[in-house]
Design an enzyme around this catalytic site. Structure first.
Site, PDB file in Angstrom:
ATOM      1  CE  LYS A 154       3.799  -5.118  -3.590  1.00 17.97           C
ATOM      2  NZ  LYS A 154       3.761  -3.982  -2.656  1.00 17.97           N
ATOM      3  CE1 TYR A 181       7.760  -4.964  -2.042  1.00 18.34           C
ATOM      4  CE2 TYR A 181       6.034  -6.197  -0.953  1.00 18.34           C
ATOM      5  CZ  TYR A 181       6.638  -4.993  -1.245  1.00 18.34           C
ATOM      6  OH  TYR A 181       6.111  -3.828  -0.753  1.00 18.34           O
ATOM      7  CD  GLU A 190       2.802   4.646  -3.274  1.00 15.72           C
ATOM      8  OE1 GLU A 190       1.919   3.810  -3.529  1.00 15.72           O
ATOM      9  OE2 GLU A 190       3.964   4.570  -3.719  1.00 15.72           O
ATOM     10  CG  LEU A 200       2.847  -0.439  -6.287  1.00 17.91           C
ATOM     11  CD1 LEU A 200       4.112  -0.857  -7.045  1.00 17.91           C
ATOM     12  CD2 LEU A 200       2.662  -1.319  -5.054  1.00 17.91           C
TER      13      LEU A 200
HETATM   14  N1  PDD Z   1       2.193  -3.026  -0.039  1.00 19.00           N
HETATM   15  N2  PDD Z   1       1.776   1.442  -2.340  1.00 19.00           N
HETATM   16  C1  PDD Z   1       2.817   0.871  -1.699  1.00 19.00           C
HETATM   17  C2  PDD Z   1       4.052   1.661  -1.473  1.00 19.00           C
HETATM   18  C3  PDD Z   1       2.715  -0.465  -1.275  1.00 19.00           C
HETATM   19  O1  PDD Z   1       3.760  -1.045  -0.653  1.00 19.00           O
HETATM   20  C4  PDD Z   1       1.517  -1.183  -1.494  1.00 19.00           C
HETATM   21  C5  PDD Z   1       1.355  -2.611  -1.077  1.00 19.00           C
HETATM   22  C6  PDD Z   1       0.456  -0.534  -2.149  1.00 19.00           C
HETATM   23  C7  PDD Z   1      -0.845  -1.228  -2.450  1.00 19.00           C
HETATM   24  O2  PDD Z   1      -0.701  -2.230  -3.427  1.00 19.00           O
HETATM   25  P1  PDD Z   1      -1.665  -3.497  -3.474  1.00 19.00           P
HETATM   26  O3  PDD Z   1      -3.056  -2.969  -3.483  1.00 19.00           O
HETATM   27  O4  PDD Z   1      -1.324  -4.171  -4.720  1.00 19.00           O
HETATM   28  O5  PDD Z   1      -1.386  -4.323  -2.258  1.00 19.00           O
HETATM   29  C8  PDD Z   1       0.634   0.770  -2.559  1.00 19.00           C
HETATM   30  C9  PDD Z   1       2.244  -4.429   0.354  1.00 19.00           C
HETATM   31  C10 PDD Z   1       0.929  -4.964   0.770  1.00 19.00           C
HETATM   32  C11 PDD Z   1       3.338  -4.587   1.388  1.00 19.00           C
HETATM   33  O6  PDD Z   1       4.397  -4.018   1.169  1.00 19.00           O
HETATM   34  O7  PDD Z   1       3.159  -5.293   2.373  1.00 19.00           O
END
Ligand code: PDD
Length: 285
Positions: free
Chosen positions: A149, A33, A182, A207
């Site tokens: 992801k 996703y 993270e 990620l």
């Molecule tokens: N989550 N690390 C994890 C485990 C994440 O699920 C996310 C993003 C990030 C940050 O990635 P980005 O900057 O590309 O949004 C880091 C999304 C927003 C979610 O699961 O809703």
């Protein structure tokens, strides 16, 4: 106004949108996703989100449901049909619908694509984020391929709920050596006492957040010192500032870790400054 979802080639009322019970995303979490911010009706950093989506698909050997340009049209159209000015667009691709069997289905099985969009109240979100959030720390317990992801988010769901029940907003994972990896749905950062912005290298145990990547651009252009290295919980607690990044959180100051205040226990100027200037540098589509 009624919400609309895109499901496998059709725009349907959100309330009636459904996938098959043998969708592999439902049975095996066999899917990936992306979440992309929508701001003033524009997609933020869409090329980076799509590049990461393509990488996730490739790593899991799931076919792309359509080309990148066509997918962008679907994202924009879903945003438009839902009249989202500020909010998020969510997209999910699974390995498709097939009789339950762990082996990949035949090549004739098309991947399944779902896209939804949702508005949020930007002023309210900004006010919440700018007040700062609390985080707890939890042992890392996810599979090693967190660079992909995937929709397999059960460990993340459990630690985020644990955080909520502890009066915090996010949980920071800590690896076996005591270094922060993270957050449950965010990348984790600190600002050291000598004003260096630090986050863990994207190659190890996190990620590669799109917001994270754009923040590197931003910090470099603003000539701020930024470093990719691991940091411990003790270092984070002793930092000047801490913050999280994600498409849904942008830059959100962290004011306490496991109950210990970071700095003065108030959002700091580095995190707030990066949050306020973020969209000068992010790409609008
Ligand atoms: N989550 N690390 C994890 C485990 C994440 O699920 C996310 C993003 C990030 C940050 O990635 P980005 O900057 O590309 O949004 C880091 C999304 C927003 C979610 O699961 O809703």
């Amino acid at each position: 106004m009624s919400r609309i979802a895109y499901v496998n080639g059709q725009y349907v009322p959100h309330a009636e949108a459904a996938v098959h019970i043998e969708d592999r995303g439902y049975q095996f979490a066999d899917g990936v996703y992306e979440v992309c911010e929508v701001r003033d009706g524009a997609l933020i950093d869409a090329p980076r989100h799509l590049a990461r989506l393509w990488r996730s698909l490739k790593e899991l050997r799931i076919r792309a449901p359509m080309g990148e340009a066509a997918l962008r049209v679907v994202l924009r159209e879903t945003v438009r049909r839902n009249r989202v000015r500020d909010g998020i667009v969510y997209l999910q691709v699974t390995r498709g619908v097939a009789r339950r069997d762990h082996y990949f289905p035949s090549d004739a099985t098309p991947p399944a694509l779902v896209v939804t969009a949702r508005a949020h109240d930007r002023a309210k979100m900004d006010a919440g984020a700018e007040a700062g959030i609390r985080v707890i720390t939890v042992p890392e317990n996810r599979w090693p391929r967190v660079d992909i992801k995937t929709v397999g988010l059960l460990p993340n769901v459990l630690v985020k709920q644990q955080a909520k029940e502890a009066g915090a907003k996010e949980a920071w994972y800590v690896d076996a050596e005591g270094y922060v990896t993270e957050g449950g749905s965010t990348n984790a950062w600190i600002v050291t006492q000598d004003d260096v912005i630090v986050t863990r290298p994207a190659e190890s145990g996190v990620l590669r957040g799109v917001t994270r990547t754009t923040l590197f651009d931003l910090a470099e252009k603003l000539q701020m010192r930024i470093e990719e290295r691991r940091f411990t919980v003790a270092e984070a607690k002793a930092a000047k500032e801490a913050f999280n990044t994600a498409a849904t959180a942008l830059v959100t100051p962290v004011v306490a870790i496991d109950g210990a205040l970071v700095g003065e226990g108030r959002p700091g100027p580095v995190a707030l400054g990066l949050r306020r200037r973020f969209h000068e540098f992010a790409e609008r589509d």
